[in-house]
Write a protein that holds these residues in place. Structure first.
Motif, PDB file in Angstrom:
ATOM      1  N   ASN A   1      -4.153  11.446 -12.681  1.00 37.17           N
ATOM      2  CA  ASN A   1      -3.198  12.193 -11.659  1.00 37.17           C
ATOM      3  C   ASN A   1      -2.753  11.027 -10.857  1.00 37.17           C
ATOM      4  N   HIS A   2      -1.946  11.289  -9.554  1.00 39.98           N
ATOM      5  CA  HIS A   2      -1.041  10.386  -8.811  1.00 39.98           C
ATOM      6  C   HIS A   2      -1.962   9.413  -8.234  1.00 39.98           C
ATOM      7  N   PHE A   3      -3.181   9.791  -7.990  1.00 39.19           N
ATOM      8  CA  PHE A   3      -4.179   8.898  -7.304  1.00 39.19           C
ATOM      9  C   PHE A   3      -5.062   8.264  -8.244  1.00 39.19           C
ATOM     10  N   PHE A   4      -4.990   8.462  -9.537  1.00 41.36           N
ATOM     11  CA  PHE A   4      -5.685   7.982 -10.750  1.00 41.36           C
ATOM     12  C   PHE A   4      -7.281   8.163 -10.234  1.00 41.36           C
ATOM     13  N   THR A   5      -7.600   9.522  -9.828  1.00 36.05           N
ATOM     14  CA  THR A   5      -8.930   9.595  -9.599  1.00 36.05           C
ATOM     15  C   THR A   5      -9.806   9.676 -11.008  1.00 36.05           C
TER      16      THR A   5
ATOM     17  N   HIS B   1       0.905  -1.151   0.080  1.00 41.26           N
ATOM     18  CA  HIS B   1      -0.041  -0.093   0.167  1.00 41.26           C
ATOM     19  C   HIS B   1       0.828   1.362  -0.157  1.00 41.26           C
ATOM     20  N   PRO B   2      -0.058   2.520  -0.230  1.00 34.49           N
ATOM     21  CA  PRO B   2       1.058   3.531  -0.302  1.00 34.49           C
ATOM     22  C   PRO B   2       1.184   4.224   1.172  1.00 34.49           C
ATOM     23  N   HIS B   3       1.850   5.402   0.990  1.00 33.82           N
ATOM     24  CA  HIS B   3       2.228   5.968   2.380  1.00 33.82           C
ATOM     25  C   HIS B   3       1.374   6.344   3.486  1.00 33.82           C
ATOM     26  N   PRO B   4       1.541   5.696   4.545  1.00 28.13           N
ATOM     27  CA  PRO B   4       0.453   5.919   5.517  1.00 28.13           C
ATOM     28  C   PRO B   4      -0.109   7.341   5.719  1.00 28.13           C
ATOM     29  N   HIS B   5       0.573   8.262   5.425  1.00 24.77           N
ATOM     30  CA  HIS B   5       0.131   9.771   5.671  1.00 24.77           C
ATOM     31  C   HIS B   5      -1.385   9.924   5.003  1.00 24.77           C
ATOM     32  N   PRO B   6      -2.076  10.759   5.896  1.00 26.66           N
ATOM     33  CA  PRO B   6      -3.613  10.681   5.446  1.00 26.66           C
ATOM     34  C   PRO B   6      -3.828  10.864   4.001  1.00 26.66           C
ATOM     35  N   GLN B   7      -2.995  11.942   3.629  1.00 27.01           N
ATOM     36  CA  GLN B   7      -3.222  12.476   2.158  1.00 27.01           C
ATOM     37  C   GLN B   7      -3.050  11.413   1.236  1.00 27.01           C
ATOM     38  N   PHE B   8      -2.339  10.228   1.390  1.00 29.89           N
ATOM     39  CA  PHE B   8      -2.210   9.071   0.473  1.00 29.89           C
ATOM     40  C   PHE B   8      -3.022   7.914   0.739  1.00 29.89           C
ATOM     41  N   GLY B   9      -3.696   7.920   1.843  1.00 33.55           N
ATOM     42  CA  GLY B   9      -4.772   7.118   2.104  1.00 33.55           C
ATOM     43  C   GLY B   9      -4.061   5.543   2.208  1.00 33.55           C
ATOM     44  N   GLY B  10      -2.804   5.644   2.832  1.00 37.27           N
ATOM     45  CA  GLY B  10      -1.962   4.358   2.750  1.00 37.27           C
ATOM     46  C   GLY B  10      -2.455   3.334   3.844  1.00 37.27           C
ATOM     47  N   THR B  11      -3.456   2.531   3.528  1.00 40.82           N
ATOM     48  CA  THR B  11      -3.442   1.180   4.194  1.00 40.82           C
ATOM     49  C   THR B  11      -3.896   0.144   3.082  1.00 40.82           C
ATOM     50  N   MET B  12      -3.955  -1.187   3.425  1.00 44.10           N
ATOM     51  CA  MET B  12      -4.260  -2.176   2.703  1.00 44.10           C
ATOM     52  C   MET B  12      -5.512  -2.267   2.046  1.00 44.10           C
ATOM     53  N   ASN B  13      -6.287  -1.295   2.802  1.00 46.22           N
ATOM     54  CA  ASN B  13      -7.840  -1.168   2.089  1.00 46.22           C
ATOM     55  C   ASN B  13      -7.921   0.001   1.011  1.00 46.22           C
TER      56      ASN B  13
END
Length: 227
Positions: free
Chosen positions: A191-195, A32-44
């Motif tokens: 974008n980076h998050f593929f929104t 998963h991505p970085h755990p910073h809240p901006q990146f939503g970094g969890t396995m979910n």
């Protein structure tokens, strides 16, 4: 899909795990991505979640987990050093359950792609990778000397976290190496998050994997150009 807890270097690690019915099935680990809240970094994270099922649907034994300090995983964020140890422990754990597994893939998104590529360098059984929105402008990829396996690098044309020219430098370096094939996809409008492009992202990854698994005839690059 069982929820599991296994022992990592700093205590328990929380994971989701789906074994294949085939004891010889390859393994896929999704990071998963970085755990910073901006990146939503969890396995979910939706991208991690959908990659997990993409591999599962193709018969892989599949694992995704929370790095240290995320969710119910113990420990604290360690800027990549500890997270690489977590990933290695995860691979050890699942290989212990599936000693007859043939081969392994690793897929990572953003920060997870950096950890995945480092794991690739340490574990010769990893035969393929998917590096989604890597950040070579932020994280050092100099360890890829040389990269031992072929894989996919996919990123967004409108990525402002790691601009396309940054990723292109990494791709050019990998393509200078002999004996591997680095497939690159730059997704228009993403974008980076593929929104609003996450479904398309998973479709591209699935197409690449199907080609590598031999489900689609023809060369990798030709297939991707025809997508």
């Amino acid at each position: 899909m069982p929820e599991v807890i296994f022992t990592g270097p700093e205590g328990r690690l929380e994971a989701r795990y789906q074994p294949s019915e085939d004891k010889n099935a390859p393994i896929a680990i999704i990071l998963h991505p970085h755990p910073h809240p901006q990146f939503g970094g969890t396995m979910n994270h939706p991208i991690v979640y959908n990659l997990f099922y993409m591999f599962q649907e193709r018969g892989f034994t599949t694992l995704r987990f929370n790095f240290r300090g995320v969710g119910r995983s113990q420990g604290e964020f360690d800027h990549g050093i500890g997270e690489l140890s977590d990933a290695a422990a995860a691979l050890d754990w699942i290989q212990g359950l599936h000693p007859d597994s043939t081969g392994c893939w690793v897929a990572g998104f953003s920060f997870g792609s950096w950890i995945g590529m480092q794991l690739l360098m340490r574990r010769p059984e990893i035969e393929g990778y998917m590096s989604i929105a890597p950040q070579p402008n932020i994280y050092d990829f100099a360890f890829l000397a040389p990269c031992p396996s072929s894989g996919l690098i996919i990123h967004g044309e409108e990525d402002r976290v790691s601009r396309p020219e940054h990723v292109q430098t990494l791709v050019d370096k990998l393509r200078s190496q002999k004996g591997i094939t680095t497939t690159q996809i730059t997704m228009p409008g993403a974008n980076h998050f593929f929104t609003e492009h996450q479904e398309e992202l998973i479709d591209e990854c699935a197409l690449y994997l199907d080609k590598r698994l031999g489900y689609i005839e023809g060369g990798i690059e030709e297939t991707m150009l025809l997508r």
